[in-house]
Design a protein around this motif. Structure first.
Motif, PDB file in Angstrom:
ATOM      1  N   UNK A  70     -86.046  61.946   1.138  1.00  0.00           N
ATOM      2  CA  UNK A  70     -86.455  62.972   2.102  1.00  0.00           C
ATOM      3  C   UNK A  70     -86.036  62.598   3.523  1.00  0.00           C
ATOM      4  N   UNK A  71     -86.095  61.325   3.843  1.00  0.00           N
ATOM      5  CA  UNK A  71     -85.677  60.888   5.179  1.00  0.00           C
ATOM      6  C   UNK A  71     -84.198  61.160   5.389  1.00  0.00           C
ATOM      7  N   UNK A  72     -83.378  60.906   4.368  1.00  0.00           N
ATOM      8  CA  UNK A  72     -81.946  61.197   4.493  1.00  0.00           C
ATOM      9  C   UNK A  72     -81.693  62.686   4.662  1.00  0.00           C
ATOM     10  N   UNK A  73     -82.488  63.508   3.976  1.00  0.00           N
ATOM     11  CA  UNK A  73     -82.257  64.951   4.033  1.00  0.00           C
ATOM     12  C   UNK A  73     -82.784  65.572   5.320  1.00  0.00           C
ATOM     13  N   UNK A  74     -83.964  65.131   5.800  1.00  0.00           N
ATOM     14  CA  UNK A  74     -84.651  65.812   6.900  1.00  0.00           C
ATOM     15  C   UNK A  74     -84.809  64.974   8.160  1.00  0.00           C
ATOM     16  N   UNK A  75     -84.541  63.671   8.090  1.00  0.00           N
ATOM     17  CA  UNK A  75     -84.813  62.805   9.219  1.00  0.00           C
ATOM     18  C   UNK A  75     -86.179  62.149   9.065  1.00  0.00           C
ATOM     19  N   UNK A  76     -86.567  61.304  10.012  1.00  0.00           N
ATOM     20  CA  UNK A  76     -87.837  60.574   9.917  1.00  0.00           C
ATOM     21  C   UNK A  76     -89.034  61.516   9.802  1.00  0.00           C
ATOM     22  N   UNK A  82     -86.800  69.583  -4.442  1.00  0.00           N
ATOM     23  CA  UNK A  82     -87.034  68.146  -4.347  1.00  0.00           C
ATOM     24  C   UNK A  82     -86.107  67.386  -5.298  1.00  0.00           C
ATOM     25  N   UNK A  83     -85.919  67.911  -6.491  1.00  0.00           N
ATOM     26  CA  UNK A  83     -84.988  67.281  -7.423  1.00  0.00           C
ATOM     27  C   UNK A  83     -83.570  67.278  -6.856  1.00  0.00           C
ATOM     28  N   UNK A  84     -83.192  68.361  -6.162  1.00  0.00           N
ATOM     29  CA  UNK A  84     -81.882  68.415  -5.528  1.00  0.00           C
ATOM     30  C   UNK A  84     -81.735  67.378  -4.437  1.00  0.00           C
ATOM     31  N   UNK A  85     -82.797  67.153  -3.666  1.00  0.00           N
ATOM     32  CA  UNK A  85     -82.769  66.156  -2.601  1.00  0.00           C
ATOM     33  C   UNK A  85     -82.611  64.751  -3.177  1.00  0.00           C
ATOM     34  N   UNK A  86     -83.345  64.473  -4.256  1.00  0.00           N
ATOM     35  CA  UNK A  86     -83.236  63.166  -4.902  1.00  0.00           C
ATOM     36  C   UNK A  86     -81.842  62.987  -5.507  1.00  0.00           C
TER      37      UNK A  86
END
Length: 366
Positions: free
Chosen positions: A111-117, A130-134
């Motif tokens: 999630x940090x990589x996708x959205x930032x801290x 969420x599965x796509x983000x992982x």
């Protein structure tokens, strides 16, 4: 929105979603995944129950669409409905990106990589997203092997970031690696442009082929960050300059390469923008502006699939007319057949078009 947990049966969940509900999951995380798989099975193979199943007549295959274009639009509608249903299971996230459910995995890094801290804001997210983000996190970590980069020597993987289209279909990269460079493109002061660079893969190929300076453009911040990461990994950062601009940067170049989205229809998600180009905007913009930016003796390389032609979404006559109107001529063309699985899948509603598809590199000059 309805609260749901492990007691909810898949049939009941399916009916609730079809009636317009979303399900906020409060049960075991792995059971949410099992529910998602059960919904997929109901979408892929709808089952009849009880007497209806016993009395059912053999199903007749649906009538084929009247035209390839209609088949394409019908398939998009099916995909949109599928995405809606599978996207209706929502998972809570705490303000630090932790999932407050039993047996939940650690998704903080993804999630940090996708959205930032994390900023402390609690939220909900569709399990499917969420599965796509992982999945994107794993693709970025492991990278995608690019045979053309391997042939040209050195590190050979591209690491796509979340929201940036991955070069998993590598045939177009092979075309750029094999096409004969213009005579001026390897001279000391030569410059090449990669328009809409995405992951930076084509800019890296041009640099590996010996072009002294490559300017890679994109108007998406995610793409530019991804391209910067990749050119550094590949050891060509000294040759490649990133530029945040729509289409052309100022100036002139010896070689201008563009791989626009291939299908002239409206995108419904940000990731689809790499595939769908409404009204062929980027394609026509590239052709219309190319002549004004080429140095004498330079070439423009247009990488384009003819799938849109087989689907009846754009004609070859349109493409040639736009080329001629822009003051351009075709000096050569390289073709390659796609290798992806859909081209071999006879059950795909678009199989006839996919089986006939050819990807081409058009060499254009003033």
């Amino acid at each position: 929105m309805q609260v749901a947990d492990d007691r909810l049966a898949a049939d009941a969940a399916y009916h609730l979603i079809c009636e317009g509900s979303t399900l906020l999951w409060q049960g075991d995380f792995f059971n949410a995944r099992h529910l998602m798989e059960a919904l997929k099975r109901r979408l892929d193979k709808p089952k009849l129950r009880g007497k209806a199943q016993k009395n059912a007549k053999p199903a007749h295959p649906p009538a084929p669409a009247a035209t390839p274009a209609l088949a394409f639009h019908q398939q998009r509608q099916v995909q949109a409905r599928r995405a809606h249903i599978l996207g209706s299971i929502l998972i809570p996230l705490n303000g630090d990106y932790r999932i407050p459910l039993r047996r939940a995995p650690d998704v903080q890094a993804a999630c940090t990589q996708a959205w930032g801290p994390a900023d402390g804001t609690a939220r909900v997210i569709a399990l499917r997203e969420l599965q796509g983000i992982v999945s994107a996190y794993e693709w970025r970590k492991n990278g995608v092997q690019i045979p053309a980069l391997q042939t040209l020597g050195g590190y050979d993987r591209i690491h796509p970031h979340y929201g940036v289209f991955s070069p998993v279909r590598g045939e177009y990269v092979d075309l750029v690696a094999q096409a004969p460079l213009p005579a001026t493109a390897t001279q000391t002061a030569a410059v090449a442009w990669d328009i809409g660079t995405g992951t930076g893969v084509l800019a890296a190929v041009l640099a590996r082929r010996g072009v002294p300076q490559v300017i890679a453009t994109d108007n998406a911040a995610r793409a530019l960050a991804c391209a910067q990461d990749n050119v550094q990994r590949l050891g060509v950062a000294a040759q490649v300059q990133l530029c945040n601009v729509d289409l052309f940067p100022p100036g002139h170049a010896d070689l201008i390469v563009c791989n626009p989205p291939w299908l002239p229809v409206r995108a419904t998600t940000s990731l689809e923008q790499a595939v769908y180009d409404p009204d062929s905007r980027m394609l026509r913009g590239f052709l219309a502006g190319l002549a004004a930016h080429l140095r004498p003796g330079g070439e423009g390389w247009l990488i384009l699939s003819d799938l849109a032609e087989h689907l009846g979404l754009r004609s070859r006559a349109d493409l040639l007319a736009w080329t001629e109107a822009a003051g351009l001529r075709v000096v050569g063309r390289l073709d390659i057949r796609p290798h992806h699985r859909k081209a071999q899948n006879a059950s795909d509603p678009l199989h006839s078009a996919r089986a006939a598809e050819v990807t081409s590199l058009w060499r254009l000059a003033v």
